[in-house]
Write an enzyme that holds these catalytic residues in place. Structure first.
Site, short mmCIF file in Angstrom:
data_model
loop_
_atom_site.label_atom_id
_atom_site.label_comp_id
_atom_site.label_asym_id
_atom_site.label_seq_id
_atom_site.Cartn_x
_atom_site.Cartn_y
_atom_site.Cartn_z
N LYS A 17 0.82 -1.23 0.00
CA LYS A 17 0.00 0.00 0.00
C LYS A 17 0.85 1.27 0.00
O LYS A 17 0.58 2.20 -0.77
CB LYS A 17 -0.95 -0.03 1.20
CG LYS A 17 -1.78 1.23 1.43
CD LYS A 17 -2.95 0.95 2.32
CE LYS A 17 -2.57 0.19 3.57
NZ LYS A 17 -1.65 0.97 4.45
N THR A 65 3.99 1.53 -0.90
CA THR A 65 4.70 1.54 -2.17
C THR A 65 3.80 2.08 -3.28
O THR A 65 4.22 2.89 -4.12
CB THR A 65 5.18 0.12 -2.51
OG1 THR A 65 6.02 -0.35 -1.45
CG2 THR A 65 5.94 0.08 -3.82
N ARG A 92 2.62 8.54 6.93
CA ARG A 92 2.95 8.43 8.35
C ARG A 92 4.44 8.15 8.53
O ARG A 92 5.11 7.65 7.63
CB ARG A 92 2.16 7.29 9.01
CG ARG A 92 0.67 7.52 9.09
CD ARG A 92 -0.02 6.30 9.65
NE ARG A 92 0.15 5.14 8.77
CZ ARG A 92 -0.07 3.89 9.13
NH1 ARG A 92 -0.44 3.61 10.37
NH2 ARG A 92 0.09 2.91 8.28
N LYS A 129 7.39 -6.52 10.71
CA LYS A 129 6.80 -5.85 9.56
C LYS A 129 7.83 -5.08 8.73
O LYS A 129 7.71 -4.92 7.53
CB LYS A 129 5.68 -4.90 10.04
CG LYS A 129 4.90 -4.23 8.92
CD LYS A 129 3.76 -3.41 9.50
CE LYS A 129 2.93 -2.76 8.39
NZ LYS A 129 3.66 -1.71 7.68
N ALA A 152 -3.02 1.72 12.81
CA ALA A 152 -4.44 1.70 12.45
C ALA A 152 -5.21 0.59 13.16
O ALA A 152 -6.43 0.65 13.22
CB ALA A 152 -4.61 1.55 10.95
N PHE A 187 -3.21 -0.32 7.27
CA PHE A 187 -3.83 -1.64 7.17
C PHE A 187 -4.98 -1.63 6.15
O PHE A 187 -4.96 -0.88 5.19
CB PHE A 187 -4.27 -2.15 8.53
CG PHE A 187 -3.12 -2.46 9.45
CD1 PHE A 187 -2.12 -3.34 9.06
CD2 PHE A 187 -3.02 -1.88 10.70
CE1 PHE A 187 -1.05 -3.64 9.89
CE2 PHE A 187 -1.95 -2.18 11.54
CZ PHE A 187 -0.97 -3.06 11.13
N PHE A 210 2.52 -9.20 -9.59
CA PHE A 210 3.73 -9.99 -9.36
C PHE A 210 3.99 -10.87 -10.57
O PHE A 210 3.06 -11.20 -11.33
CB PHE A 210 3.57 -10.86 -8.11
CG PHE A 210 3.70 -10.11 -6.81
CD1 PHE A 210 4.81 -10.29 -6.00
CD2 PHE A 210 2.71 -9.23 -6.40
CE1 PHE A 210 4.94 -9.60 -4.81
CE2 PHE A 210 2.83 -8.54 -5.21
CZ PHE A 210 3.95 -8.73 -4.40
N TRP A 247 6.80 -1.03 -7.88
CA TRP A 247 7.98 -1.53 -7.17
C TRP A 247 9.15 -1.66 -8.14
O TRP A 247 10.28 -1.26 -7.84
CB TRP A 247 7.67 -2.89 -6.53
CG TRP A 247 8.71 -3.30 -5.50
CD1 TRP A 247 8.64 -3.16 -4.15
CD2 TRP A 247 9.98 -3.94 -5.77
NE1 TRP A 247 9.78 -3.65 -3.55
CE2 TRP A 247 10.62 -4.13 -4.52
CE3 TRP A 247 10.64 -4.35 -6.94
CZ2 TRP A 247 11.88 -4.72 -4.40
CZ3 TRP A 247 11.90 -4.93 -6.82
CH2 TRP A 247 12.50 -5.11 -5.57
#
Length: 556
Positions: A70, A72, A93, A104, A272, A300, A381, A409
Site C-alpha cells: 500500500k 509503495t 505516516r 513488519k 491503524a 492496514f 507480481f 515496485w
C-alpha cells in the site's frame, strides 16, 4: 535483485532546498534538518493563498503475509502523477521503531517507489516520536508526583488510566508494578506501557490543527478519576505548557522526497489497528496547499485505516477525498481463499474466487457506504497469470469499478502512470456524495454496531459487562457524542484473525471502552488486541547492522 535499502542507497537525492523550491515553499517557512530533510512551519497553511488541491486516499484489502504494497503504491502513484504532468505531493505516516525492529519492517515504501532518506525515516527521523514519548511520560511523572506530594485532587490510584509509553515492541512492559522501594519511591500500583504509536499524545499530535489547538487538546486528556468518579485531566495537573514545549518543533511537518524527487510530507504515525492510522492533519493540509493532487494513505485494510480516516480524521478536519484507491494483489487474495504462503506461485482460480469477496467488500464499502469514487490498483507480481488478473478485473467491473495494473515496485513512477490517469479521470469526471458510516448523535453502542454491520459485515456486537459499565459512565460524563476508534485485529474483518476473506454471521466482542478526550474519540478495544506489541522469535533487529562508514544494512 537489489533490496529496498540497496535501491534507496543507489539513487542520488536532491538537496532539500531544491525539493522545497519545487514544492513552492518559500525559504522563510522551512528549516533544514540535515541535507535531505526539513521542518516546515505550519504558518504556511494559514498564509498560503493557493486553493486546496484534490485529496487521494490509498487503502487496501485486509493484509496477509503475502503483502499488498500500500505505501509503495501510494508513492508510486504520486510519482506517476508527476510523470503525467501533474503538480503533486504525498503525505505519509512516520514509521515506528517497533515494527522496524520487529517483523513488519519499515514504512518508507519499496523498490523504486520509496521516500528517502529511507534509513533516517525508519530510524529516529527528526525525533518526533521521541518528543511524543517524552510528553507522554512527563504527564505520567507529574501525575504520580501529584499523588506523592499529597494528592490534592483526591485521585483514586486504582483508577489511573494514563500509561507510560516507549517506541519499541516490548511485551515485558505490558503489565508492571511500580512505586516499589518504600515511601520515598512513590505509591506502589499496577501499571503498564503502551507503544508510542498508541499514545493519545500521538493521536492528538496527528489531529491538531495548530499549536493552540494542540494545547487545548492536551488539556482535555483524562488521566485518572477521583474517588467520587470525577475525571482528572492534564489541565488539572498543570502539565500542558511543559508538554507543548516538548512538542513545539515536532508538530512542524517533515519534508522529504521520493526517489524521483516528488515532495513528500512524512509526519505522525499512529497504528491503524490500535489507533486511528493516519498522518497528521497539518501535514495533509500543507500538502493540499502546495499541489493540485495530494496522495495519502491510511493504515492496514480499508476496514481499519480508511474507516478511521473517513469517520474520524475527515470529520474533524473537514476533508473529503476526491477518489479512493484500493490496493490488492493476486497473491493476497489467494491467501484469503485458503492457500498457504508457499502455494501462491501456481495459478488457482478456485482459491482466488474464494478470496476475492474480501476485495469486493472493501470496494463496496468505499463506493456504497462512503459514496466515494473508487479504483482498484492491482500490484502485479511475475507469477500472476493473465487468467487470474482478468478474473479480478471482471469481478470489480460488476461493481462498476475499474481495475488498473501497477508495477511501481519495479518501475517506479512509470509503473504508476496508468493508475495516475485513472485517478485523474475519477477526480474530474466522478462526483462523490461523501457520507459517514454513522452519525455522532447515535449512542455509543449504536456507533460501534454501525461500523461492525456496515463496514465489517458482521451481525452485531457483544458487549462484556465491564465494557457496558464503562459505556454507561462515559455517556453520563458527556462523552457519548464522540466518534469511535475501534481497535481490532488487522488480519480479518472480524475480531478473530483466523477468519479470512469476507466472513459472515459473526459478532464482535467489545472488551473495553475508554475516552481519549484530547484526541476527541472513544477507544473501543475488541478481541485480543494489545496496545504494546512484542517482538517475534526472529526479529528484524537481528539482521540490521551498520559498517565503519556509517552505511546501514538489513533495513526493509
Amino acid at each position: 535483485m537489489k533490496s529496498d535499502i540497496e535501491i534507496a542507497q543507489s539513487c542520488p537525492l536532491k538537496p532539500i532546498g531544491e525539493i522545497a523550491a519545487a514544492a513552492g515553499i518559500e525559504e522563510v517557512y522551512w528549516e533544514p534538518y540535515g541535507r535531505y530533510k526539513a521542518k516546515v512551519d505550519p504558518r504556511l497553511i494559514a498564509e498560503s493563498s493557493r486553493k486546496d488541491g484534490k485529496l487521494i486516499l490509498v487503502t487496501a484489502i485486509t493484509p496477509t503475509p503475502a503483502g499488498e504494497g500500500k505505501t509503495t503504491m501510494t508513492i508510486g502513484l504520486a510519482d506517476g502523477l508527476k510523470r503525467i504532468g501533474k503538480r503533486v505531493t504525498v503525505a505519509l505516516r512516520e514509521p515506528s521503531l517497533g515494527p522496524v525492529f520487529g517483523i513488519k519492517g519499515g514504512a518508507a515504501g519499496g523498490g523504486y517507489a520509496q521516500v528517502a532518506p529511507m534509513e533516517d525515516i525508519n530510524l529516529h527521523f527528526t525525533g518526533d516520536f521521541h518528543a511524543i514519548g517524552a510528553a507522554n511520560n512527563l504527564l505520567a511523572a507529574m501525575l504520580d508526583n501529584h499523588i506523592q506530594q499529597g494528592n490534592a485532587l483526591n485521585i483514586d490510584v486504582r483508577r489511573i488510566t494514563w500509561k507510560r509509553c516507549v517506541d519499541m515492541n516490548d511485551r515485558q512492559l505490558r503489565s508492571i508494578v511500580n512505586g516499589l522501594g518504600g515511601k520515598a519511591s512513590g505509591v506502589p500500583r499496577e501499571d503498564g506501557f503502551d507503544i508510542t504509536a498508541a499514545s493519545e499524545i500521538m493521536a492528538i499530535f496527528c489531529l491538531a490543527s495548530s499549536l493552540a489547538d494542540l494545547k487545548e487538546r492536551l488539556a482535555r486528556i483524562v488521566v485518572a478519576y477521583t474517588f467520587d468518579g470525577t475525571p482528572v485531566t492534564a489541565g488539572d495537573l498543570k502539565a500542558v505548557g511543559a508538554m507543548a514545549a516538548l512538542l513545539k518543533d515536532a508538530i512542524k511537518p517533515n519534508l522529504v522526497q521520493t526517489l524521483e524527487g516528488t515532495p513528500a510530507f512524512v509526519h505522525g504515525g499512529p497504528f491503524a489497528n490500535i489507533a486511528h492510522g493516519c498522518n497528521s492533519v497539518m501535514a495533509t493540509r500543507m500538502a493540499l496547499k502546495l499541489a493540485d493532487y495530494t496522495v495519502t494513505e491510511a493504515g492496514f485494510g480499508a476496514d481499519l485505516g480508511a474507516e478511521k480516516f473517513l469517520d474520524i480524521k475527515c470529520r474533524m478536519a473537514h476533508l473529503v477525498p476526491s477518489a479512493v484507491v484500493v490496493v490488492a494483489t493476486v497473491r493476497a487474495l489467494k491467501m484469503h481463499g485458503g492457500l498457504a504462503k508457499n502455494e501462491l506461485s501456481q495459478e488457482d482460480l478456485a482459491a482466488l474466487e474464494r478470496g476475492i469477496p474480501n476485495l469486493l467488500r472493501h470496494v463496496s464499502n468505499i463506493k456504497n457506504v462512503y459514496r466515494l469514487p473508487c479504483v482498484v490498483a492491482l500490484n502485479r507480481f511475475p507469477a500472476d497469470t493473465d487468467s487470474e488478473v482478468e478474473f479480478i478485473i471482471k469481478k470489480c467491473r460488476e461493481l462498476n469499478v475499474n481495475t488498473v495494473l501497477s508495477t511501481v515496485w519495479t518501475d517506479g513512477g512509470k509503473g504508476g502512470e496508468d493508475l495516475a490517469r485513472e485517478v485523474v479521470r475519477l477526480c474530474e469526471e466522478k462526483k462523490g456524495d461523501f457520507s459517514f458510516s454513522y452519525e455522532l448523535n447515535r449512542t455509543i453502542e449504536e456507533k460501534i454496531e454501525s461500523v461492525v454491520k456496515r463496514i465489517y459485515g458482521g451481525d452485531g456486537i457483544s458487549i462484556l459487562p465491564a465494557a457496558k459499565k464503562q459505556i454507561d459512565e462515559l455517556t453520563k460524563l458527556g462523552f457519548g457524542a464522540l466518534p469511535v476508534c475501534i481497535a481490532k485485529t488487522q488480519y480479518s474483518f472480524s475480531d478473530d484473525p483466523a477468519l479470512l476473506g469476507a466472513p459472515e454471521h459473526f459478532t464482535v466482542t467489545v472488551r473495553t471502552v475508554k475516552v481519549s478526550a484530547g484526541a476527541g474519540f472513544l477507544v473501543v478495544l475488541t478481541g485480543d488486541i494489545l496496545t504494546m506489541p512484542g517482538l517475534p522469535k526472529s526479529p528484524a533487529a537481528e539482521r540490521i547492522d551498520v559498517d565503519e562508514n556509517g552505511v546501514i544494512s538489513g533495513l526493509f
